[in-house]
Scaffold this motif. Structure first.
Motif, PDB file in Angstrom:
ATOM      1  N   LEU A  63       0.845  -1.186   0.000  1.00  0.00           N
ATOM      2  CA  LEU A  63       0.000   0.000   0.000  1.00  0.00           C
ATOM      3  C   LEU A  63       0.883   1.239   0.000  1.00  0.00           C
ATOM      4  CD1 LEU A  63      -2.706  -0.890   2.658  1.00  0.00           C
ATOM      5  CD2 LEU A  63      -3.093  -0.467   0.234  1.00  0.00           C
ATOM      6  N   VAL A  64       0.440   2.284  -0.688  1.00  0.00           N
ATOM      7  CA  VAL A  64       1.153   3.562  -0.696  1.00  0.00           C
ATOM      8  C   VAL A  64       0.196   4.594  -0.112  1.00  0.00           C
ATOM      9  CG1 VAL A  64       2.228   5.331  -2.125  1.00  0.00           C
ATOM     10  CG2 VAL A  64       2.527   2.911  -2.700  1.00  0.00           C
ATOM     11  N   LEU A  65       0.414   4.938   1.157  1.00  0.00           N
ATOM     12  CA  LEU A  65      -0.479   5.851   1.858  1.00  0.00           C
ATOM     13  C   LEU A  65       0.269   7.069   2.389  1.00  0.00           C
ATOM     14  CD1 LEU A  65      -2.511   3.151   3.852  1.00  0.00           C
ATOM     15  CD2 LEU A  65      -3.051   4.165   1.638  1.00  0.00           C
ATOM     16  N   ASP A  66       1.363   7.449   1.706  1.00  0.00           N
ATOM     17  CA  ASP A  66       2.196   8.576   2.153  1.00  0.00           C
ATOM     18  C   ASP A  66       1.402   9.867   2.261  1.00  0.00           C
ATOM     19  OD1 ASP A  66       4.251   6.710   1.946  1.00  0.00           O
ATOM     20  OD2 ASP A  66       4.879   7.435  -0.018  1.00  0.00           O
ATOM     21  N   SER A  67       0.590  10.146   1.257  1.00  0.00           N
ATOM     22  CA  SER A  67      -0.240  11.351   1.226  1.00  0.00           C
ATOM     23  C   SER A  67      -1.441  11.059   0.347  1.00  0.00           C
ATOM     24  CB  SER A  67       0.543  12.546   0.654  1.00  0.00           C
ATOM     25  OG  SER A  67       0.788  12.341  -0.733  1.00  0.00           O
ATOM     26  N   ILE A  68      -2.483  11.835   0.489  1.00  0.00           N
ATOM     27  CA  ILE A  68      -3.657  11.620  -0.352  1.00  0.00           C
ATOM     28  C   ILE A  68      -3.312  11.878  -1.820  1.00  0.00           C
ATOM     29  CG2 ILE A  68      -4.629  13.933  -0.033  1.00  0.00           C
ATOM     30  CD1 ILE A  68      -6.536  10.555  -0.428  1.00  0.00           C
ATOM     31  N   SER A  69      -2.388  12.775  -2.084  1.00  0.00           N
ATOM     32  CA  SER A  69      -1.968  13.036  -3.466  1.00  0.00           C
ATOM     33  C   SER A  69      -1.284  11.820  -4.075  1.00  0.00           C
ATOM     34  CB  SER A  69      -1.039  14.251  -3.524  1.00  0.00           C
ATOM     35  OG  SER A  69      -1.726  15.414  -3.164  1.00  0.00           O
ATOM     36  N   SER A  70      -0.321  11.239  -3.373  1.00  0.00           N
ATOM     37  CA  SER A  70       0.379  10.065  -3.915  1.00  0.00           C
ATOM     38  C   SER A  70      -0.554   8.868  -3.987  1.00  0.00           C
ATOM     39  CB  SER A  70       1.631   9.745  -3.101  1.00  0.00           C
ATOM     40  OG  SER A  70       1.306   9.418  -1.773  1.00  0.00           O
ATOM     41  N   GLU A  71      -1.454   8.758  -3.031  1.00  0.00           N
ATOM     42  CA  GLU A  71      -2.424   7.666  -3.042  1.00  0.00           C
ATOM     43  C   GLU A  71      -3.339   7.776  -4.268  1.00  0.00           C
ATOM     44  OE1 GLU A  71      -5.774   5.808   0.012  1.00  0.00           O
ATOM     45  OE2 GLU A  71      -4.361   7.300   0.775  1.00  0.00           O
ATOM     46  N   GLU A 100      -7.823  17.603  -7.453  1.00  0.00           N
ATOM     47  CA  GLU A 100      -6.679  18.229  -8.120  1.00  0.00           C
ATOM     48  C   GLU A 100      -5.891  17.191  -8.930  1.00  0.00           C
ATOM     49  OE1 GLU A 100      -2.565  20.576  -7.012  1.00  0.00           O
ATOM     50  OE2 GLU A 100      -4.241  20.672  -5.608  1.00  0.00           O
ATOM     51  N   ILE A 101      -5.620  16.039  -8.339  1.00  0.00           N
ATOM     52  CA  ILE A 101      -4.899  14.975  -9.048  1.00  0.00           C
ATOM     53  C   ILE A 101      -5.778  14.411 -10.158  1.00  0.00           C
ATOM     54  CG2 ILE A 101      -3.782  12.715  -8.835  1.00  0.00           C
ATOM     55  CD1 ILE A 101      -2.302  15.072  -7.412  1.00  0.00           C
ATOM     56  N   TYR A 102      -7.036  14.152  -9.850  1.00  0.00           N
ATOM     57  CA  TYR A 102      -8.000  13.616 -10.823  1.00  0.00           C
ATOM     58  C   TYR A 102      -8.044  14.500 -12.070  1.00  0.00           C
ATOM     59  CZ  TYR A 102     -12.727  12.286 -12.474  1.00  0.00           C
ATOM     60  OH  TYR A 102     -13.811  11.880 -13.213  1.00  0.00           O
ATOM     61  N   SER A 103      -8.068  15.810 -11.871  1.00  0.00           N
ATOM     62  CA  SER A 103      -8.190  16.731 -13.006  1.00  0.00           C
ATOM     63  C   SER A 103      -6.958  16.729 -13.907  1.00  0.00           C
ATOM     64  CB  SER A 103      -8.495  18.152 -12.528  1.00  0.00           C
ATOM     65  OG  SER A 103      -7.404  18.685 -11.827  1.00  0.00           O
ATOM     66  N   SER A 104      -5.846  16.191 -13.442  1.00  0.00           N
ATOM     67  CA  SER A 104      -4.668  16.086 -14.311  1.00  0.00           C
ATOM     68  C   SER A 104      -4.762  14.865 -15.241  1.00  0.00           C
ATOM     69  CB  SER A 104      -3.381  16.049 -13.484  1.00  0.00           C
ATOM     70  OG  SER A 104      -3.262  14.839 -12.775  1.00  0.00           O
ATOM     71  N   TYR A 105      -5.663  13.951 -14.959  1.00  0.00           N
ATOM     72  CA  TYR A 105      -5.876  12.774 -15.807  1.00  0.00           C
ATOM     73  C   TYR A 105      -7.056  12.966 -16.760  1.00  0.00           C
ATOM     74  CZ  TYR A 105      -2.562  10.124 -12.986  1.00  0.00           C
ATOM     75  OH  TYR A 105      -1.422   9.679 -12.362  1.00  0.00           O
ATOM     76  N   PHE A 106      -8.021  13.769 -16.350  1.00  0.00           N
ATOM     77  CA  PHE A 106      -9.197  14.071 -17.174  1.00  0.00           C
ATOM     78  C   PHE A 106      -9.151  15.560 -17.497  1.00  0.00           C
ATOM     79  CE2 PHE A 106     -10.457  10.431 -14.603  1.00  0.00           C
ATOM     80  CZ  PHE A 106     -10.961   9.574 -15.565  1.00  0.00           C
ATOM     81  N   VAL A 159      -8.941   6.433  -0.500  1.00  0.00           N
ATOM     82  CA  VAL A 159      -9.651   6.670  -1.757  1.00  0.00           C
ATOM     83  C   VAL A 159      -9.690   5.388  -2.582  1.00  0.00           C
ATOM     84  CG1 VAL A 159      -7.566   7.530  -2.934  1.00  0.00           C
ATOM     85  CG2 VAL A 159      -9.818   8.185  -3.794  1.00  0.00           C
ATOM     86  N   GLU A 160     -10.816   5.188  -3.244  1.00  0.00           N
ATOM     87  CA  GLU A 160     -10.987   4.104  -4.207  1.00  0.00           C
ATOM     88  C   GLU A 160     -11.762   4.686  -5.381  1.00  0.00           C
ATOM     89  OE1 GLU A 160     -12.864  -0.416  -4.618  1.00  0.00           O
ATOM     90  OE2 GLU A 160     -12.979   0.630  -2.699  1.00  0.00           O
ATOM     91  N   ILE A 161     -11.345   4.334  -6.600  1.00  0.00           N
ATOM     92  CA  ILE A 161     -12.010   4.858  -7.789  1.00  0.00           C
ATOM     93  C   ILE A 161     -12.300   3.703  -8.747  1.00  0.00           C
ATOM     94  CG2 ILE A 161     -11.865   6.436  -9.771  1.00  0.00           C
ATOM     95  CD1 ILE A 161      -9.831   8.109  -8.162  1.00  0.00           C
ATOM     96  N   SER A 162     -13.532   3.684  -9.268  1.00  0.00           N
ATOM     97  CA  SER A 162     -13.908   2.739 -10.326  1.00  0.00           C
ATOM     98  C   SER A 162     -14.326   3.542 -11.554  1.00  0.00           C
ATOM     99  CB  SER A 162     -15.040   1.818  -9.869  1.00  0.00           C
ATOM    100  OG  SER A 162     -16.202   2.548  -9.600  1.00  0.00           O
ATOM    101  N   VAL A 163     -14.229   2.917 -12.730  1.00  0.00           N
ATOM    102  CA  VAL A 163     -14.596   3.615 -13.954  1.00  0.00           C
ATOM    103  C   VAL A 163     -15.348   2.702 -14.920  1.00  0.00           C
ATOM    104  CG1 VAL A 163     -12.579   5.143 -13.806  1.00  0.00           C
ATOM    105  CG2 VAL A 163     -12.507   3.196 -15.313  1.00  0.00           C
ATOM    106  N   ILE A 164     -16.114   3.343 -15.774  1.00  0.00           N
ATOM    107  CA  ILE A 164     -16.746   2.691 -16.910  1.00  0.00           C
ATOM    108  C   ILE A 164     -16.271   3.456 -18.134  1.00  0.00           C
ATOM    109  CG2 ILE A 164     -18.903   2.122 -18.083  1.00  0.00           C
ATOM    110  CD1 ILE A 164     -20.249   2.239 -15.286  1.00  0.00           C
ATOM    111  N   ALA A 165     -15.779   2.723 -19.118  1.00  0.00           N
ATOM    112  CA  ALA A 165     -15.305   3.342 -20.361  1.00  0.00           C
ATOM    113  C   ALA A 165     -16.099   2.773 -21.535  1.00  0.00           C
ATOM    114  CB  ALA A 165     -13.817   3.071 -20.546  1.00  0.00           C
TER     115      ALA A 165
END
Length: 126
Positions: free
Chosen positions: A42-50, A90-96, A117-123
Motif C-alpha cells: 500500500l502507498v499511503l504517504d499522502s492523499i496526493s500520492s495515493e 486536483e490529481i484527478y483533473s490532471s488525468y481528465f 480513496v478508491e475509484i472505479s470507472v466505466i469506459a
C-alpha cells in the motif's frame, strides 16, 4: 460477449472479482486502491500520492484493454473523508482534461485495507 481484462501493471484482485470486464464496447473497471503493482505494498504517504497511484492503476487497466482516459464515461470516487475531496480532485483533473466523464463522489465509513480513496470507472469505445 464479455471478456476478462487483466494486467500485471495493476494490482491483482484481493477478492473474488476481476480487474475489469469488457462487455461489447464497454469496459467496467473494478474499484482501484493505492496498491503498488510491483511490490504489492500500500502507498499511503499522502492523499496526493495515493490518488495518483489509484489513477495510474486505472490507466494500466485501460491501456491493457486498448482504452484511455478519453474513453471513460463514468467514474465513482469513494472517499474515507470528504475533507480530502479538493486534493483528490486536483490529481484527478490532471488525468481528465477535456470531455469530462459523469461522476459521483461518495464519503464512506471505510474502504479496503484502510485506504483513503478508491475509484472505479466505466469506459466506452465505439
Amino acid at each position: 460477449m464479455k471478456s476478462i481484462v487483466k494486467t500485471a501493471n495493476a494490482p491483482a484482485p484481493i477478492g473474488p472479482y476481476n480487474q475489469a470486464i469488457k462487455a461489447g464496447n464497454f469496459l467496467y473497471i473494478s474499484g482501484q486502491i493505492a496498491i503498488d503493482p510491483q511490490t504489492n505494498d500500500l502507498v499511503l504517504d499522502s492523499i496526493s500520492s495515493e490518488t495518483q497511484l489509484v489513477l495510474n492503476n486505472l490507466k494500466a487497466i485501460l491501456n491493457e484493454a486498448d482504452y484511455d482516459f478519453s474513453n471513460v464515461v463514468k467514474t465513482t470516487i469513494f472517499l474515507k473523508d470528504m475533507a480530502l475531496f479538493a486534493e483528490v480532485n486536483e490529481i484527478y483533473s490532471s488525468y481528465f482534461t477535456t470531455d469530462f466523464p459523469a461522476r459521483e463522489t461518495v464519503a464512506v465509513a471505510g474502504l479496503p485495507k484502510g485506504v483513503n480513496v478508491e475509484i472505479s470507472v466505466i469506459a466506452y469505445k465505439s
